[in-house]
Structures are given as structure tokens and as C-alpha cells.
Design an enzyme around this catalytic site. Structure first.
Site, PDB file in Angstrom:
ATOM      1  N   HIS A 190      -2.020   7.843  -2.597  1.00 40.94           N
ATOM      2  CA  HIS A 190      -1.824   6.503  -2.021  1.00 40.94           C
ATOM      3  C   HIS A 190      -0.452   5.957  -2.442  1.00 40.94           C
ATOM      4  CE1 HIS A 190      -2.337   2.308  -0.985  1.00 40.94           C
ATOM      5  NE2 HIS A 190      -3.363   2.675  -0.228  1.00 40.94           N
ATOM      6  N   GLU A 244      -0.345   5.997   6.239  1.00 39.15           N
ATOM      7  CA  GLU A 244      -0.269   4.566   5.961  1.00 39.15           C
ATOM      8  C   GLU A 244       1.186   4.158   5.763  1.00 39.15           C
ATOM      9  OE1 GLU A 244      -4.149   2.992   4.105  1.00 39.15           O
ATOM     10  OE2 GLU A 244      -3.075   3.994   2.510  1.00 39.15           O
TER      11      GLU A 244
END
Ligand code: 13P
Length: 229
Positions: free
Chosen positions: A88, A157
Site C-alpha cells: 500500500h 490506487e
């Protein structure tokens, strides 16, 4: 579709329990083939059972040992956790995880047979240089990653769309996901300000197989707006 809720550093053990209880009741209405994942903070992990999968937002690539402040597979196994988020952008950029560290985690949890959601994404500066620069960056985030591993998916993302309310456009998502599918033929999630108002548009894009959601996943009502859209 895959709907994954990333709580980040939100919710407590108690509020997670309430959330899951409420969610489970309402998940009876979801499409049978859709999958729901929940990534609560580590302190809220438990052996929950239901029509969803609970995963860890992070763990250290060890069984157990002397790694102050970290949890390993032994601690996750207590709650039957065998799903993990790796890479992430918040861990890469705020917690300082290099591609080498991320790749090491990927290799370790692959070896353990974990289901991995592997996150990639570019900064605004790179996005402004165009798709070619974006793809070069995204491809570099597969360095050291075994993209043939059968039990993983990718979450794209864009960093500039995370928590900003500024979703990537349908065109940006379409072009990026089309290009990514040629690089890795795995389920491909989009993440970055996904909410009730844009889920229909995003879910309708061909190479979008699911969404990874932060802010809008924190309340069952707003997460269910996505799952049941
Ligand atoms: P937001 O949905 O809050 O933009 O967060 C996206 C994200 O980072 C999920 O991992």
C-alpha cells in the site's frame, strides 16, 4: 466484483465487531459471486465467520521472533488470517517500505500460501507526465514480484486519488487497467475515493474486477452502498 474495505488506522476491536455483525446481516442481499474483504486494524483481528474474508493490512515476513512491534504468521494464524495487503502506498511512502522490502514480504507470504492483494500506484507528478510514465512506474512496482502466483490480485490506487475525494476519471482508469492487464493477468481492483456516487461508473469499466475502499468503507451503510449497488 470484489469489494475490499481497508480500515487503515480506524475502528477499535469493539466497533469492528459491531460493524461485522451489522454487515453480515445485510450481506445476504449481495450477489453470490461477489467477494467481500475486510482489513481491520491488527488489534481488531478475530476469527470472524461469514460471507466475507478478513485480512491483515500488514505483517512482518516471519513466523515469529524478535521483531519488536511487529506481528508474524503465528499471530495471524490464531485468527485463521491468510489474506494480506502488501505494498500500500501509505506503507511505501509514510512507513518507508522500499520495493525490496515489499518484494520480500510478497515472496514470504506467497510461500505461506496467503491470498495477497498487492497495491501499486503513482504520484500526481508522475500522472501529469502521461500514461507512458505512469506505466513505467507501475511496472517498476512489480520488480521482484512473482506475477505468476495464483493467489493474488492487484489493486491500482493512484496516490493522488486516495482520501482526496478526487477519483481518477473513467478514461484514466480504463486506460491504466487495460495496460496493466497486459502486464499481469490477475483480478484488478481500483482504489482511490471510491464511493456511492461513483461506484456504478467505476464497476462498469471492463478491466475493473473490484474496488479497494478506505473512507467509504468505514461505515457499513456507505460500504453497503458499494457492495449492493
Ligand atoms: P480512500 O477510499 O479513502 O480514497 O482510500 C483508498 C485506499 O487507500 C484504500 O486502500
Amino acid at each position: 466484483m470484489i469489494y475490499a474495505a481497508n480500515f487503515k488506522t480506524n475502528h477499535t476491536r469493539k466497533s469492528t465487531e459491531n460493524y461485522i455483525e451489522d454487515l453480515q446481516r445485510k450481506l445476504v442481499d449481495k450477489n453470490e459471486e461477489d467477494r467481500v474483504f475486510i482489513f481491520p486494524p491488527l488489534t481488531a483481528l478475530d476469527a470472524y465467520e461469514g460471507d466475507f474474508t478478513i485480512g491483515a493490512q500488514n505483517a512482518y515476513p516471519v513466523e515469529s521472533g524478535a521483531y519488536t512491534g511487529e506481528v508474524g504468521v503465528e499471530q495471524l494464524a490464531e485468527f485463521n488470517i491468510n489474506t494480506i495487503l502488501i505494498g500500500h502506498s501509505e506503507r511505501r511512502d509514510i512507513l518507508g517500505e522500499s520495493q525490496e522490502v515489499v518484494a520480500k514480504k510478497f515472496a514470504f507470504f506467497k510461500e505461506q500460501g496467503f491470498e495477497i492483494i498487492y497495491c501499486i500506484g503513482e504520484s500526481l507528478e508522475i500522472r501529469e507526465q502521461g500514461l507512458e510514465a505512469v506505466m513505467e512506474h507501475l511496472v517498476s512496482q512489480f520488480e521482484g514480484i512473482d506475477t505468476t502466483y495464483e493467489n493474488f490480485m492487484v489493486a491500482y490506487e493512484p496516490i493522488w486519488a486516495i482520501g482526496t475525494g478526487r477519483t481518477a476519471s473513467v478514461e484514466e482508469i480504463t486506460m491504466t487497467h487495460d495496460a496493466l492487464k497486459k502486464v499481469v493477468d490477475k483480478p484488478l481492483l481500483y482504489g482511490g475515493s471510491v464511493k456511492g456516487a461513483n461506484i456504478a461508473q467505476i464497476a462498469a469499466i471492463d478491466n475493473v474486477d473490484g474496488v479497494l475502499v478506505g473512507g467509504a468503507s468505514l461505515k457499513t451503510e456507505t460500504f453497503l452502498e458499494l457492495v449492493l449497488h
